[in-house]
Motif scaffolding. Structure first.
Motif, PDB file in Angstrom:
ATOM      1  N   GLY B  23       5.139  12.450   2.962  1.00  0.00           N
ATOM      2  CA  GLY B  23       4.535  13.006   1.747  1.00  0.00           C
ATOM      3  C   GLY B  23       4.800  12.164   0.514  1.00  0.00           C
ATOM      4  O   GLY B  23       3.893  11.871  -0.271  1.00  0.00           O
ATOM      5  N   LEU B  24       6.057  11.745   0.376  1.00  0.00           N
ATOM      6  CA  LEU B  24       6.451  10.972  -0.806  1.00  0.00           C
ATOM      7  C   LEU B  24       5.740   9.614  -0.839  1.00  0.00           C
ATOM      8  O   LEU B  24       5.296   9.159  -1.906  1.00  0.00           O
ATOM      9  CB  LEU B  24       7.964  10.764  -0.748  1.00  0.00           C
ATOM     10  CG  LEU B  24       8.729  10.682  -2.057  1.00  0.00           C
ATOM     11  CD1 LEU B  24       8.466  11.889  -2.934  1.00  0.00           C
ATOM     12  CD2 LEU B  24      10.225  10.563  -1.781  1.00  0.00           C
ATOM     13  N   ASP B  25       5.618   8.995   0.329  1.00  0.00           N
ATOM     14  CA  ASP B  25       4.934   7.696   0.412  1.00  0.00           C
ATOM     15  C   ASP B  25       3.451   7.845   0.060  1.00  0.00           C
ATOM     16  O   ASP B  25       2.889   7.013  -0.655  1.00  0.00           O
ATOM     17  CB  ASP B  25       5.052   7.109   1.823  1.00  0.00           C
ATOM     18  CG  ASP B  25       6.492   6.752   2.154  1.00  0.00           C
ATOM     19  OD1 ASP B  25       7.299   6.696   1.211  1.00  0.00           O
ATOM     20  OD2 ASP B  25       6.796   6.559   3.344  1.00  0.00           O
ATOM     21  N   MET B  27       2.170  10.096  -1.784  1.00  0.00           N
ATOM     22  CA  MET B  27       2.103  10.365  -3.219  1.00  0.00           C
ATOM     23  C   MET B  27       2.159   9.072  -4.029  1.00  0.00           C
ATOM     24  O   MET B  27       1.367   8.863  -4.953  1.00  0.00           O
ATOM     25  CB  MET B  27       3.336  11.206  -3.544  1.00  0.00           C
ATOM     26  CG  MET B  27       3.151  12.253  -4.562  1.00  0.00           C
ATOM     27  SD  MET B  27       4.701  13.138  -4.620  1.00  0.00           S
ATOM     28  CE  MET B  27       5.267  12.617  -6.208  1.00  0.00           C
ATOM     29  N   GLU B  28       3.077   8.209  -3.662  1.00  0.00           N
ATOM     30  CA  GLU B  28       3.244   6.963  -4.419  1.00  0.00           C
ATOM     31  C   GLU B  28       2.093   5.992  -4.158  1.00  0.00           C
ATOM     32  O   GLU B  28       1.672   5.272  -5.057  1.00  0.00           O
ATOM     33  CB  GLU B  28       4.588   6.328  -4.072  1.00  0.00           C
ATOM     34  CG  GLU B  28       5.715   7.187  -4.612  1.00  0.00           C
ATOM     35  CD  GLU B  28       7.058   6.485  -4.642  1.00  0.00           C
ATOM     36  OE1 GLU B  28       7.918   6.964  -5.368  1.00  0.00           O
ATOM     37  OE2 GLU B  28       7.237   5.474  -3.924  1.00  0.00           O
TER      38      GLU B  28
END
Lengths: 275, 100
Positions: B23-25, B27-28
């Motif tokens: 998810g974080l990847d 997002m970025e």
């Protein structure tokens, strides 16, 4: 729970503790684990990006709210409560429209009072005619008293709401004629109200028949069963099931003298027969 | 039958298909806010376009970090991503294949 979960501290920890109550109980542990992990990874990035941290809070809140609304949607979809709520909302919207069209509450009572009293008489006739002419296609086995009473109460309230809605829609549609052509308005409004009431009640019957006889949830997953027959001696039709597993409804493709109506098959009585 | 996706969902699906599976990847990589990415991932999973799994706990512990949930594109998701690329040609430029 992971050994890393206690490494989420401060604001994030407090936020997780508060927001977790918005998540349905069944999903809560998994949700907590996901977010503890995401926050940990965010805090241990090689290249720290403060803007990402700020928006992660919005993500976890919206994620929790999404899970909650999905759970509500799943629980209410096709239920008797949602059916009644939609009908009640439509009635409310029609009433608000009527209020806007007439301008004030006094005008509304004045203009709609007499037609409503007339409609109450019409409604009795409409109900009698619809009951007399409706062909009830689906026979079902005798069921327990409480589900039977619940079914009848639901049908009663649903029919009442449908009739109210038919009147309000007819009044809204015909209201612009009221000042200029009062007689034409009365005739047209009566006609529209009767037509909508009959259509609404017929829908009500159909809706009632395609609901689970136990929990009143709309039946789903229609599947064709049997194979089309050339000589009408083979049964074929559609089967719908209750998503809670209470039973299934078999509807014949076409009515024959030996298979005239659909049949509700209660799972519990089937199990009882097998036992 | 291909599923029609919003631009954000298509962007997320494209990022996942390029190998950004956390998810974080995502997002970025996409630049989308977390409030869009995480609910969109849930929706994509509900619609069968992606599946999610936990990475093995032992592997994560060995690397000194907690396990993460990762997302994978299903065959239906792949065809939806292709259809989305046709619908939103700029997707290919926003997330070029070489960025994976």
């Amino acid at each position: 729970m992971s050994q890393f979960s206690n490494r989420v501290r401060g604001f994030d920890d407090n936020l997780l503790r508060v927001v977790q109550y918005a998540v349905p109980l069944a999903d809560r542990d998994d949700w907590l684990r996901v977010w503890q992990s995401e926050i940990w990874h965010l805090n241990h990035r090689r290249i720290a990006r403060p803007d990402t941290q700020a928006t992660l809070a919005a993500g976890l809140i919206r994620d929790a709210l999404w899970l909650r609304t999905e759970a509500w949607k799943r629980a209410l979809e096709g239920t008797a409560i949602s059916c009644m709520a939609i009908l009640a909302l439509l009635c409310l919207a029609s009433a608000v429209l009527a209020l806007v069209l007439t301008g004030s509450r006094q005008e509304l009572m004045l203009e709609f009072g007499a037609p409503y009293r007339r409609f109450l008489v019409e409604a009795v006739l409409v109900v009698l005619v619809t009951f007399a002419t409706i062909f009830r296609r689906h026979g079902h086995q005798a069921s327990a008293t409480i589900p039977r009473i619940r079914r009848r109460v639901f049908f009663l309230f649903k029919s009442a709401l449908v009739l109210q809605l038919a009147f309000l829609i007819s009044a809204d549609i015909c209201q612009p004629l009221h000042a200029a052509f009062p007689l034409a308005h009365d005739i047209l409004q009566t006609f529209v109200a009767v037509v909508l009431s009959i259509a609404g009640l017929r829908w009500g019957f159909h809706d009632q028949e395609t609901r689970c006889k136990h929990c009143l949830t709309a039946l789903e997953s229609p599947a064709r069963i049997g194979r089309p027959s050339h000589n009408l001696l083979e049964w074929n039709g559609t089967e719908q099931v209750c998503r809670h597993g209470h039973g299934r409804l078999n509807l014949p493709e076409m009515e024959t003298s030996w298979c005239r109506s659909g049949q509700w098959l209660d799972r519990r009585s089937e199990n009882h027969q097998v036992a | 039958m291909s599923t029609r996706l919003s631009h954000s969902a298509a962007l997320i699906l494209k990022a996942l298909s390029l190998g950004f599976c956390f998810g974080l990847d995502v997002m970025e990589m996409t630049g989308l806010p977390s409030g869009t990415v995480y609910p969109a991932l849930r929706r994509l999973e509900r619609d069968g376009l992606v599946t999610s799994n936990w990475e093995p706990e032992q592997e994560a512990t060995r690397n000194g970090r907690p396990a993460r949930r990762y997302y994978q594109v299903t065959p239906e998701g792949t065809s939806a991503a292709l259809a989305a690329t046709e619908r939103y040609p700029l997707l290919a430029r926003l997330l070029p294949e070489s960025s994976a």
